[in-house]
Design an enzyme around this catalytic site. Structure first.
Site, PDB file in Angstrom:
ATOM      1  N   HIS A 166       0.819  -1.224   0.000  1.00  0.00           N
ATOM      2  CA  HIS A 166       0.000   0.000   0.000  1.00  0.00           C
ATOM      3  C   HIS A 166       0.842   1.259   0.000  1.00  0.00           C
ATOM      4  O   HIS A 166       1.821   1.371   0.722  1.00  0.00           O
ATOM      5  CB  HIS A 166      -1.088  -0.007   1.076  1.00  0.00           C
ATOM      6  CG  HIS A 166      -0.645   0.018   2.509  1.00  0.00           C
ATOM      7  ND1 HIS A 166      -0.395   1.185   3.190  1.00  0.00           N
ATOM      8  CD2 HIS A 166      -0.456  -0.982   3.393  1.00  0.00           C
ATOM      9  CE1 HIS A 166      -0.072   0.899   4.444  1.00  0.00           C
ATOM     10  NE2 HIS A 166      -0.090  -0.403   4.585  1.00  0.00           N
ATOM     11  N   ASP A 200       5.616   1.089   7.361  1.00  0.00           N
ATOM     12  CA  ASP A 200       4.203   0.767   7.039  1.00  0.00           C
ATOM     13  C   ASP A 200       3.634   1.765   6.049  1.00  0.00           C
ATOM     14  O   ASP A 200       3.162   2.812   6.450  1.00  0.00           O
ATOM     15  CB  ASP A 200       3.390   0.757   8.327  1.00  0.00           C
ATOM     16  CG  ASP A 200       1.938   0.402   8.092  1.00  0.00           C
ATOM     17  OD1 ASP A 200       1.587  -0.070   7.000  1.00  0.00           O
ATOM     18  OD2 ASP A 200       1.140   0.600   9.037  1.00  0.00           O
ATOM     19  N   GLU A 222      -5.395   2.045   2.095  1.00  0.00           N
ATOM     20  CA  GLU A 222      -5.368   0.834   2.930  1.00  0.00           C
ATOM     21  C   GLU A 222      -5.675   1.209   4.373  1.00  0.00           C
ATOM     22  O   GLU A 222      -6.425   0.520   5.063  1.00  0.00           O
ATOM     23  CB  GLU A 222      -3.987   0.162   2.846  1.00  0.00           C
ATOM     24  CG  GLU A 222      -3.947  -1.242   3.451  1.00  0.00           C
ATOM     25  CD  GLU A 222      -3.580  -1.320   4.930  1.00  0.00           C
ATOM     26  OE1 GLU A 222      -3.584  -2.420   5.479  1.00  0.00           O
ATOM     27  OE2 GLU A 222      -3.301  -0.275   5.555  1.00  0.00           O
ATOM     28  N   GLU A 223      -5.094   2.312   4.823  1.00  0.00           N
ATOM     29  CA  GLU A 223      -5.225   2.697   6.228  1.00  0.00           C
ATOM     30  C   GLU A 223      -6.635   3.178   6.570  1.00  0.00           C
ATOM     31  O   GLU A 223      -6.993   3.259   7.738  1.00  0.00           O
ATOM     32  CB  GLU A 223      -4.184   3.780   6.589  1.00  0.00           C
ATOM     33  CG  GLU A 223      -2.733   3.326   6.391  1.00  0.00           C
ATOM     34  CD  GLU A 223      -2.266   2.289   7.408  1.00  0.00           C
ATOM     35  OE1 GLU A 223      -3.093   1.804   8.204  1.00  0.00           O
ATOM     36  OE2 GLU A 223      -1.065   1.949   7.395  1.00  0.00           O
ATOM     37  N   HIS A 234       2.273   3.168  13.204  1.00  0.00           N
ATOM     38  CA  HIS A 234       1.254   4.234  13.099  1.00  0.00           C
ATOM     39  C   HIS A 234       1.622   5.491  13.886  1.00  0.00           C
ATOM     40  O   HIS A 234       0.757   6.211  14.371  1.00  0.00           O
ATOM     41  CB  HIS A 234      -0.131   3.719  13.511  1.00  0.00           C
ATOM     42  CG  HIS A 234      -0.744   2.832  12.457  1.00  0.00           C
ATOM     43  ND1 HIS A 234      -1.989   2.284  12.546  1.00  0.00           N
ATOM     44  CD2 HIS A 234      -0.250   2.409  11.270  1.00  0.00           C
ATOM     45  CE1 HIS A 234      -2.249   1.558  11.460  1.00  0.00           C
ATOM     46  NE2 HIS A 234      -1.196   1.618  10.672  1.00  0.00           N
TER      47      HIS A 234
HETATM   48 ZN   LIG Z   1       0.108  -1.313   6.434  1.00  0.00          ZN
END
Ligand SMILES: [Zn+2]
Ligand SMILES: *[C@@H]1O[C@H](CO)[C@@H](O)[C@H](O)[C@H]1NC(C)=O
Ligand SMILES: *[C@@H]1O[C@H](CO)[C@@H](O)[C@H](O)[C@H]1NC(C)=O
Length: 504
Positions: free
Chosen positions: A277, A289, A321-322, A444
């Site tokens: 992503h 991420d 995606e998030e 995150h």
């Molecule tokens: Zn991810």
């Protein structure tokens, strides 16, 4: 989260990019001019071309791209709708475009709902419950002003209209359970409530999302079981509890973009597909991420140009995606059945370089998933075993972009290096790193930057991605034929998670 099915929007890149690309991009390797110079792809040779220095240079470039968001967000981020994300898309597009006609690239625009809460407050009787949190994609209270009302206790789990009394000018007080938070909020709105509070029916605070907005959603908070207990008792005794709810929030629909690159060579009826992503959360630049997966795919796509392929290879960089797997959901939802059958399998590569990593394989079995998922899982097992590396299984439970594929009959799987989970003592012995600490302590968060990568893990993950691509680009011999277009559902019941968001 189900998106409305819209028509396929495959458009080639139109305008030139607004972002100036950083100068520190790694050099694109020599690309043979005459196709005859290329050899047939083989795994060992493709793996040898993976150089951690290239990966690191790309990570530094991506962090600079994330910096384009600082004006608007006060920190680097690549969240959808930000300059940092648009710059990421440009970086991916330009890199693939620079590889000549080896790939056909397309951009797929789709609508994505985003929300932002600027300020919020919940008062119950005279207290501010410590655990109170706005739900994701909550609408504001009326006129973005505080609203006053007594609490209205909702029966059962608030999943049916009949659970709701007349709540005109009241604040609905609803238990978590059985149906999505979005359904509870919608029914509260229909019953006349000015706001809603969902209290946890398990221990702990409640942080979730309402999912796709509806006109009847009202401003909604989640609170812990503990914070709810005294008010529940009063309400059950027929006592009155006054409340104040304030939510200054917006919900917007924006357009964002998936990027798809498919080899022009290879059997286009039989494609191996892989994805990462392109977006991050709002809180940080998302270099692990999923900057790591995004860049692994770019590097593998770049190195693959040195080879002929027998089967088509299709790379995807998903957006949103998030926000709940929006890009991959959209892609699969508009894939016609005859196109769906051409995708022999989908491989998900999300978080490849965690600083306190474990080599994790999704435990994707044929019993619970489309047939072929287990053969893919076993390919990963073989890779780690033959390289003398330890590995562990993790649940294949809908937390990343494979979800829409397996639900639509396409075998899937993937690897990861760990997110917010805590490394055990046993895993410390297996993988090194530190027990008692998260696999990715910056998951995150703002600190998910270039220093949040372990290059050893990233190199092995990218070699494994190379191995998976080379294996299936060469041959699907022994790999199950595609059959159904309907997938199996994992547990026979809706999953609590879709992406990392809790919606039930
Ligand atoms: Zn991810
Ligand atoms: C993997 O999944 C299967 C069922 O699909 C289950 O029986 C097995 O225990 C799982 N293995 C691990 C290590 O989670
Ligand atoms: C990455 O992991 C390897 C293997 O566990 C370890 O030796 C190395 O020190 C780690 N690197 C960093 C920068 O943490």
């Amino acid at each position: 989260m189900v998106l409305a099915k819209l028509t396929v929007a495959l458009a080639l890149l139109g305008e030139a990019s607004a972002i100036q690309l950083p100068l520190s991009l790694p050099k694109i390797p020599h690309i043979p001019n005459a196709v005859t110079e290329r050899k047939l792809v083989d795994s060992a040779s493709l793996q040898e071309r993976i150089d951690p220095d290239n990966l690191l240079a790309r990570a530094k470039a991506l962090f600079e791209v994330a910096g384009a968001s600082v004006d608007e967000y006060n920190h680097p981020t690549r969240v959808i709708g930000s300059e940092g994300h648009r710059g990421t898309l440009d970086y991916i597009y330009e890199t693939i475009h620079g590889l000549g006609d080896y790939y056909h690239i397309s951009r797929q625009d789709f609508p994505a709902v985003t929300g932002n809460v600027y300020e919020s407050r919940l008062v119950l009787a005279h207290d501010v419950p410590k655990s109170a949190q706005p739900m994701g994609l909550t609408p504001p209270t009326k006129d973005r002003q505080p609203v006053y009302g007594s609490l209205g206790l909702v029966s059962n789990f608030g999943c049916a209209e009949s659970d709701f009394p007349d709540l005109t000018n009241k604040i609905a007080f609803i238990s978590r359970g059985t149906c999505p938070f979005g359904t509870k909020s919608e029914l509260a709105g229909k019953a006349g409530a000015v706001a809603a509070v969902v209290y946890n029916n398990e221990e702990g605070p409640l942080s979730g999302t309402l999912g796709t907005p509806t006109p009847d959603h009202v401003a909604t908070f989640g609170i812990s079981d503990k914070d709810a207990a005294p008010y529940l008792k009063q309400l059950r005794h027929g006592e009155n509890v006054d409340g104040i709810a304030y939510m200054d929030a917006v919900v917007n629909t924006i357009t964002t973009t998936n990027i798809i690159a498919q080899t022009t060579e290879g059997d286009s009826e039989n494609c191996v597909m892989l994805g990462a992503h392109s977006d991050s959360v709002e809180a940080g630049p998302g270099i692990n991420d999923d900057g790591s997966g995004t860049l692994s795919l770019l590097e593998v796509a770049t190195q693959l140009t040195n080879y002929h392929v027998n089967n088509c290879v299709r790379f995807a960089w998903w957006a949103g995606e998030e926000e709940g797997l929006l890009g991959s959901d959209y892609y699969v939802s508009v894939l016609p059945a005859d196109e769906n059958r051409k995708v022999r399998l989908f491989m998900d590569y999300d978080m490849m370089a965690g600083p306190n990593f474990a080599y994790q394989i999704y435990n994707a079995t044929n019993a619970a998933n489309p047939v072929g998922s287990e053969e893919l899982r076993d390919l990963y097992i073989d890779f780690y075993e033959s390289n003398g590396l330890n590995y562990m299984f993790i649940p294949f439970d809908g937390r990343s972009d494979y979800d829409a594929f397996i639900k639509n009959g396409i075998p899937g799987g993937g690897i990861a290096t760990g997110a917010e989970g805590i490394k055990s003592k046993e895993e410390e012995e297996m993988f090194g790193g530190q027990a008692g600490v998260a696999y990715d302590p910056c998951y995150h968060q703002l600190c998910d930057d270039v220093s949040n990568l372990n290059l050893t893990a990233w190199e092995w993950s990218t070699k494994l991605i190379s191995h998976s691509v080379a294996t299936y680009a060469l041959s699907f011999d022994g790999f199950p034929e595609r059959t159904e277009v309907e997938g199996k559902t994992l547990l026979g019941a809706p999953t609590k998670y879709h992406g990392h968001l809790l919606h039930m």
